[in-house]
Design an enzyme around this catalytic site. Structure first.
Site, mmCIF file in Angstrom:
data_model
loop_
_atom_site.group_PDB
_atom_site.id
_atom_site.type_symbol
_atom_site.label_atom_id
_atom_site.label_comp_id
_atom_site.label_asym_id
_atom_site.label_seq_id
_atom_site.Cartn_x
_atom_site.Cartn_y
_atom_site.Cartn_z
ATOM 1 N N ARG A 199 -6.499 9.445 2.903
ATOM 2 C CA ARG A 199 -5.669 9.879 3.862
ATOM 3 C C ARG A 199 -4.926 11.207 3.591
ATOM 4 O O ARG A 199 -4.537 11.245 2.561
ATOM 5 C CB ARG A 199 -4.360 8.764 3.870
ATOM 6 C CG ARG A 199 -3.614 8.759 4.964
ATOM 7 C CD ARG A 199 -2.663 7.691 5.028
ATOM 8 N NE ARG A 199 -1.620 7.710 3.893
ATOM 9 C CZ ARG A 199 -0.520 7.151 4.039
ATOM 10 N NH1 ARG A 199 -0.180 6.470 5.066
ATOM 11 N NH2 ARG A 199 0.462 7.206 2.993
ATOM 12 N N THR A 210 -1.145 15.574 7.024
ATOM 13 C CA THR A 210 -1.487 14.813 8.436
ATOM 14 C C THR A 210 -1.496 13.280 8.501
ATOM 15 O O THR A 210 -1.066 12.925 9.720
ATOM 16 C CB THR A 210 -2.800 15.237 9.112
ATOM 17 O OG1 THR A 210 -3.750 14.640 8.194
ATOM 18 C CG2 THR A 210 -2.869 16.841 9.036
ATOM 19 N N ASP A 240 1.593 3.463 -4.582
ATOM 20 C CA ASP A 240 0.396 4.122 -4.284
ATOM 21 C C ASP A 240 -0.665 3.055 -4.716
ATOM 22 O O ASP A 240 -0.848 2.977 -6.066
ATOM 23 C CB ASP A 240 0.040 5.405 -4.846
ATOM 24 C CG ASP A 240 -1.149 5.803 -4.103
ATOM 25 O OD1 ASP A 240 -2.446 5.279 -4.483
ATOM 26 O OD2 ASP A 240 -1.259 6.917 -3.644
ATOM 27 N N ASP A 274 -3.734 4.732 -6.965
ATOM 28 C CA ASP A 274 -3.033 4.965 -8.208
ATOM 29 C C ASP A 274 -2.771 4.012 -9.383
ATOM 30 O O ASP A 274 -2.990 4.091 -10.518
ATOM 31 C CB ASP A 274 -1.850 6.107 -8.102
ATOM 32 C CG ASP A 274 -2.339 7.364 -7.668
ATOM 33 O OD1 ASP A 274 -3.538 7.657 -7.636
ATOM 34 O OD2 ASP A 274 -1.566 8.050 -7.126
HETATM 35 C C1 PRP Z 1 -4.319 4.283 0.850
HETATM 36 C C2 PRP Z 1 -4.715 2.663 1.162
HETATM 37 C C3 PRP Z 1 -5.198 2.776 2.623
HETATM 38 C C4 PRP Z 1 -4.418 3.913 3.288
HETATM 39 C C5 PRP Z 1 -3.400 3.141 4.173
HETATM 40 O O1 PRP Z 1 -5.397 4.898 0.436
HETATM 41 O O2 PRP Z 1 -5.352 2.241 0.125
HETATM 42 O O3 PRP Z 1 -6.850 3.023 2.621
HETATM 43 O O4 PRP Z 1 -3.997 4.764 1.917
HETATM 44 O O5 PRP Z 1 -2.600 4.239 4.929
HETATM 45 P P1 PRP Z 1 -2.759 4.381 6.386
HETATM 46 O O6 PRP Z 1 -2.659 3.079 6.794
HETATM 47 O O7 PRP Z 1 -1.784 5.273 6.586
HETATM 48 O O8 PRP Z 1 -4.036 5.002 6.631
HETATM 49 P P2 PRP Z 1 -5.336 6.307 0.252
HETATM 50 O O9 PRP Z 1 -5.636 7.329 1.240
HETATM 51 O O10 PRP Z 1 -4.362 6.740 -0.665
HETATM 52 O O11 PRP Z 1 -6.682 6.686 -0.720
HETATM 53 P P3 PRP Z 1 -7.279 6.015 -2.029
HETATM 54 O O12 PRP Z 1 -7.345 4.514 -1.976
HETATM 55 O O13 PRP Z 1 -8.557 6.625 -2.552
HETATM 56 O O14 PRP Z 1 -6.021 6.105 -3.254
HETATM 57 N N1 URA Z 2 -1.222 3.827 0.557
HETATM 58 C C1 URA Z 2 -0.681 3.335 -0.299
HETATM 59 O O1 URA Z 2 -1.203 3.030 -1.487
HETATM 60 N N2 URA Z 2 0.532 2.789 -0.496
HETATM 61 C C2 URA Z 2 1.408 2.863 0.603
HETATM 62 O O2 URA Z 2 2.344 2.473 0.530
HETATM 63 C C3 URA Z 2 0.687 3.491 2.075
HETATM 64 C C4 URA Z 2 -0.655 4.077 1.823
#
Ligand code: PRP
Ligand code: URA
Length: 209
Positions: free
Chosen positions: A104, A108, A200, A203
């Site tokens: 994400r 944006t 997160d 993380d």
């Molecule tokens: C997080 C999570 C989802 C997304 C949710 O991933 O695991 O994939 O955010 O957010 P949304 O519903 O607003 O799209 P992230 O983009 O942080 O990537 P990562 O898993 O690689 O850390």
């Molecule tokens: N992605 C995450 O990992 N946590 C949130 O709360 C939203 C998006």
């Protein structure tokens, strides 16, 4: 309209509480996420069709039942979805696994695709898309769109925590998809994080912050 199933099994809710806790470290977080995914898979597969068979026990034939119908596939959204795959595969070891890489954009909040590899026979499988967090719903909605574009027709979405905005987005973009979650939280904050959520997920799973 796809239904929203909030899985309120006591073990799922107990583990969710431990996962949310800011004092839960990476190792425990990873173990708990896998365990809760297994429990959620148990609930999600309740409606799988069965067919009659006969099996030989040491004492003779027994009429019994086995799974029938479509084969299953699991599609984690990278990265955090990976943390739930092994738990699901413990219950459904024959499931094929596809991967969708999305992150994400922090400014944006739009999902950016960087990887997609699916089983060749997705059209014939029932697919469970997996991601612990359904925040704006942008990532899950895009992932479902990608697999539909590749021919998938039977799709469920499994997450751990959803925001009302994400639920609404998935229902509006993909009204035929059933959504399974352990909780629907209050809201998103200004950075698109679920409140209270768990922080997160990627993380916390991989210790990258
Ligand atoms: C997080 C999570 C989802 C997304 C949710 O991933 O695991 O994939 O955010 O957010 P949304 O519903 O607003 O799209 P992230 O983009 O942080 O990537 P990562 O898993 O690689 O850390
Ligand atoms: N992605 C995450 O990992 N946590 C949130 O709360 C939203 C998006």
């Amino acid at each position: 309209m796809g239904r929203v199933h909030v899985l309120d099994h006591p073990l799922i809710q107990h583990k969710l509480t431990l996962i949310r806790d800011k004092n839960t470290g990476t190792k425990e977080f990873r173990e708990l996420l896998e365990e809760v995914a297994m429990l959620m898979a148990y609930e999600i597969t309740r409606d799988l069709p069965l067919e009659e068979t006969v099996v030989e026990t040491p004492l003779g034939p027994a009429r019994s039942r086995v799974l029938s119908g479509r084969k299953l596939g699991v599609v984690p959204i990278l990265r955090a979805g990976l943390g739930m795959v092994e738990g699901v595969l413990k219950l459904i070891p024959a499931a094929r696994v596809g991967h969708i890489g999305l992150y994400r954009d922090p400014d944006t909040l739009q999902p950016v695709e960087y990887y997609c590899k699916l089983p060749t026979d997705v059209t014939e499988r029932e697919l469970i898309v997996i991601d612990p967090m359904l925040a704006t719903g942008g990532s899950a909605s895009a992932a479902i769109r990608f697999i539909k574009e590749r021919g998938a027709r039977h799709i469920k979405l499994m997450c751990l925590i959803a925001a009302p905005e994400g639920v609404q987005r998935v229902q509006s973009d993909h009204p035929e998809v059933d959504l399974y979650t352990a909780a629907v939280d209050e809201r998103l904050n200004d950075h698109g994080y679920i409140v209270p959520g768990l922080g997160d997920a990627g993380d916390r799973l991989y210790g990258t912050k």
